[in-house]
Design a protein around this motif. Structure first.
Motif, PDB file in Angstrom:
ATOM      1  N   CYS A   1      -0.881  -1.360  -8.286  1.00 34.28           N
ATOM      2  CA  CYS A   1       0.145  -0.532  -8.928  1.00 34.28           C
ATOM      3  C   CYS A   1      -0.073   0.948  -8.619  1.00 34.28           C
ATOM      4  O   CYS A   1       0.891   1.709  -8.499  1.00 34.28           O
ATOM      5  CB  CYS A   1       0.141  -0.764 -10.437  1.00 34.28           C
ATOM      6  N   ALA A   2      -1.328   1.370  -8.490  1.00 28.61           N
ATOM      7  CA  ALA A   2      -1.599   2.769  -8.180  1.00 28.61           C
ATOM      8  C   ALA A   2      -1.151   3.122  -6.770  1.00 28.61           C
ATOM      9  O   ALA A   2      -0.786   4.280  -6.493  1.00 28.61           O
ATOM     10  CB  ALA A   2      -3.087   3.070  -8.353  1.00 28.61           C
ATOM     11  N   ALA A   3      -1.159   2.150  -5.844  1.00 23.05           N
ATOM     12  CA  ALA A   3      -0.734   2.418  -4.468  1.00 23.05           C
ATOM     13  C   ALA A   3       0.764   2.644  -4.377  1.00 23.05           C
ATOM     14  O   ALA A   3       1.237   3.272  -3.419  1.00 23.05           O
ATOM     15  CB  ALA A   3      -1.157   1.269  -3.561  1.00 23.05           C
ATOM     16  N   GLU A   4       1.550   2.112  -5.325  1.00 24.81           N
ATOM     17  CA  GLU A   4       3.000   2.273  -5.382  1.00 24.81           C
ATOM     18  C   GLU A   4       3.633   1.826  -4.061  1.00 24.81           C
ATOM     19  O   GLU A   4       3.326   0.750  -3.550  1.00 24.81           O
ATOM     20  CB  GLU A   4       3.352   3.724  -5.740  1.00 24.81           C
ATOM     21  N   LEU A   5       4.489   2.664  -3.466  1.00 30.00           N
ATOM     22  CA  LEU A   5       5.182   2.284  -2.236  1.00 30.00           C
ATOM     23  C   LEU A   5       4.375   2.566  -0.977  1.00 30.00           C
ATOM     24  O   LEU A   5       4.810   2.205   0.126  1.00 30.00           O
ATOM     25  CB  LEU A   5       6.529   3.020  -2.141  1.00 30.00           C
ATOM     26  N   ASP A   6       3.220   3.208  -1.102  1.00 27.37           N
ATOM     27  CA  ASP A   6       2.403   3.560   0.067  1.00 27.37           C
ATOM     28  C   ASP A   6       1.463   2.441   0.485  1.00 27.37           C
ATOM     29  O   ASP A   6       0.617   2.637   1.355  1.00 27.37           O
ATOM     30  CB  ASP A   6       1.589   4.827  -0.229  1.00 27.37           C
ATOM     31  N   HIS A   7       1.571   1.287  -0.141  1.00 24.41           N
ATOM     32  CA  HIS A   7       0.660   0.198   0.166  1.00 24.41           C
ATOM     33  C   HIS A   7       0.957  -0.374   1.550  1.00 24.41           C
ATOM     34  O   HIS A   7       2.105  -0.494   1.957  1.00 24.41           O
ATOM     35  CB  HIS A   7       0.798  -0.906  -0.879  1.00 24.41           C
ATOM     36  N   ASP A   8      -0.085  -0.740   2.270  1.00 26.12           N
ATOM     37  CA  ASP A   8       0.058  -1.312   3.603  1.00 26.12           C
ATOM     38  C   ASP A   8      -1.002  -2.381   3.807  1.00 26.12           C
ATOM     39  O   ASP A   8      -1.785  -2.708   2.900  1.00 26.12           O
ATOM     40  CB  ASP A   8      -0.034  -0.230   4.682  1.00 26.12           C
ATOM     41  N   GLY A   9      -1.025  -2.949   5.007  1.00 25.79           N
ATOM     42  CA  GLY A   9      -1.955  -4.025   5.298  1.00 25.79           C
ATOM     43  C   GLY A   9      -3.412  -3.600   5.249  1.00 25.79           C
ATOM     44  O   GLY A   9      -4.285  -4.385   4.867  1.00 25.79           O
ATOM     45  N   GLU A  10      -3.711  -2.366   5.628  1.00 23.58           N
ATOM     46  CA  GLU A  10      -5.107  -1.909   5.602  1.00 23.58           C
ATOM     47  C   GLU A  10      -5.617  -1.829   4.164  1.00 23.58           C
ATOM     48  O   GLU A  10      -6.762  -2.218   3.881  1.00 23.58           O
ATOM     49  CB  GLU A  10      -5.210  -0.540   6.284  1.00 23.58           C
TER      50      GLU A  10
END
Length: 542
Positions: free
Chosen positions: A55-64
């Motif tokens: 949830c803290a990553a929001e929309l910036d989450h990626d595979g890494e």
């Protein structure tokens, strides 16, 4: 009629995409229950931490970032447990985001309704398609304040949506709020604490094809033996080789047990979940797997085998079977259910009503036509104002549950399901069919007429009933016949083509004054019944 919305075309409902079955874990020892609680609490703490990171990553989450999260969890559990936890976190975040979008749509509908009603003078009456003004200046003032509240909530919700912020509670928001109302929930603090811990445990593992019995983490053998791959910090609890813990209970599935056995024998993927029902003091095992995509039959094929229209109501299902021309045949059917009491009782009532409907449809070889209902925007207090009884009625209708169960149960029996647009089915059904279908021995309800409208729409016919011509133009002895022509019949509304041959003993062939304009009479054998008409000459001996 210019204000009516466009009616969508009927479509075939696709079958279920997965299966879930459940069985009780009986005869667990005290050591088994203690091991399940320890493993569930440990993995639950890891799942809470991972969900917070997601949830803290929001929309910036990626595979890494996903790989890093999984690597951190692997050291405290195992690679497969870490994969199940991260996948569950993604699913939880996506579900909360869909819920946030639905909340935004609800707020937007409320703002639009209040803005429209505030623009009208108090006391102004509304129309069929738009509500009127508020009844008093006091109500107008109260709604103007509520408009500001909804606009603030909408602005905050849209900001969260744009940034990817979600609000999630592991264990459930309802259970969390009941902590402040223990007397109302009829719970003690210790009972609530046990429920809270049980709701936050994590004991679920995804299946993996090619591995032994389809799951390497939570393994269930064909004879019902349940074993768990213990996380690294709890490896000392193992009572079997390779760091596994084998439960004393044996599990068996009464429903779909043969399908489950075929999958585990062939080492096909099966996902499992273990949870505790604190209120009953029982442990349950749920097995689930995906189903291959099955191509549904064409809509025309489903129509050709016949269908039954079903109208969903708050306390019953109203059904009526139309023929291929859209005319109701036989008597209306009603499958009742009672939605009072516990959730288990309500669910059983819905299943019982559906199984009676499905068995009747299978005996007659019919498809089922239902409305594609969605009451998301219909339950807002701004749309219906003070009609609390109507909002409560709509909210009490088990639309989503009934639709999901109908699709899954119909797929098992091989019954096609056709979904139609619900626009104006109740209104037009009552207008065109309720009175004509009412007799001295049968009182047709508005819901029965709606079932006829649903069936006609699924067949491709208009809901409007064909009206009878004047008495002087009725040629049948018992009145005008209102059979319907197929939509694909060419020239069904035009003149009947001239067929050579004698028609009466006094008029030469083809010379009748109205010989070309008899199709509107819809006599037996005319094109309305999809047959060519030809009358043999009468014997001269008569």
């Amino acid at each position: 009629m210019g204000g009516l919305r466009e009616v969508a075309t009927p479509f075939m409902v696709p079958g279920p995409s997965g299966v879930a079955i459940r069985s009780r874990l009986k005869h667990l020892t005290g050591r088994d229950e203690e091991a399940l609680r320890l493993v569930g609490d440990h993995l639950g703490s890891l799942a809470s931490r991972d969900l917070k990171a997601r949830c803290a990553a929001e929309l910036d989450h990626d595979g890494e970032q996903w790989a890093r999260r999984k690597q951190v969890l692997t050291g405290e559990s195992s690679s497969r447990w870490a994969g199940s936890i991260t996948k569950a976190s993604h699913d939880q975040w996506a579900l909360a985001r869909r819920g946030r979008l639905a909340h935004i749509h609800s707020l937007q509908a409320g703002v639009r309704t209040i803005t429209h009603r505030l623009s009208l003078p108090p006391g102004e009456k509304g129309s069929k398609h738009a509500p009127g003004g508020y009844r008093s200046k006091q109500e107008w003032f109260a709604k103007s304040r509520r408009l500001h509240v909804l606009e603030d909530r909408l602005q905050a919700a849209q900001a969260d949506w744009q940034t990817g912020v979600v609000h999630v509670v592991r264990g459930g928001k309802q259970l969390l709020n009941s902590r402040h109302h223990l007397e109302q929930a009829q719970l003690t603090e210790e009972e609530w604490r046990r429920r809270w811990r049980a709701g936050r445990r994590f004991l679920q593992a995804d299946g993996e094809s090619g591995k032994r019995y389809g799951n390497e983490t939570l393994r269930v053998s064909p004879d019902g033996e349940v074993s768990i791959k213990l996380p690294a910090p709890l490896a000392h609890l193992a009572n079997a080789p390779h760091g596994r813990y084998v439960l004393a209970a044996r599990v068996s599935f009464a429903h779909r047990g043969e399908q489950w056995a075929d999958r585990v024998t062939a080492n096909r993927a099966v996902a499992y979940r273990i949870h505790e029902d604190v209120g009953r003091g029982r442990w349950y095992l749920t097995a689930s797997w995906t189903l291959p995509t099955v191509r549904t039959i064409p809509l025309e094929a489903a129509r050709a085998r016949g269908l039954v229209g079903v109208d969903t109501n708050a306390d019953h299902l109203a059904a009526w079977r139309p023929d291929v021309h859209g005319n109701p045949v036989g008597a209306p059917l009603r499958f009742g259910y009672d939605l009072t009491g516990t959730a288990g009782h309500r669910d059983a009532q819905v299943r019982h009503a559906l199984i009676r409907l499905l068995h009747w449809a299978r005996r007659h070889g019919l498809a089922i036509a239902v409305e594609d209902l969605d009451f998301t925007a219909e339950k807002t207090r701004e749309k219906h104002g003070r009609k609390k009884w109507f909002r409560k009625l709509i909210s009490g209708m088990p639309v989503a549950r009934l639709r999901a169960r109908l699709v899954s149960m119909a797929a098992e029996l091989g019954i096609p399901v056709i979904a139609v647009d619900p626009a104006y089915t109740s209104r037009w059904g009552a207008q065109h069919w309720q009175k004509p279908l009412t007799t001295t021995t049968r009182k047709t309800t508005r819901h029965d007429a709606a079932a006829v409208a649903i069936g006609r729409r699924a067949l491709g016919h208009p809901i409007r009933r064909r009206t009878a011509p004047p008495r002087t133009h009725q040629s049948d002895g018992c009145g005008h016949r209102t059979v319907q022509a197929r939509p694909s019949t060419p020239g069904r509304e035009g003149h009947r083509p001239r067929i050579p041959g004698p028609r009466t003993r006094s008029v030469p062939p083809g010379r009748g004054a109205n010989a070309v304009d008899q199709n509107a009479q819809h006599r037996p054998g005319r094109s309305a019944e999809h047959e060519s008409w030809q009358q043999d000459s009468l014997p001269l001996s008569l």
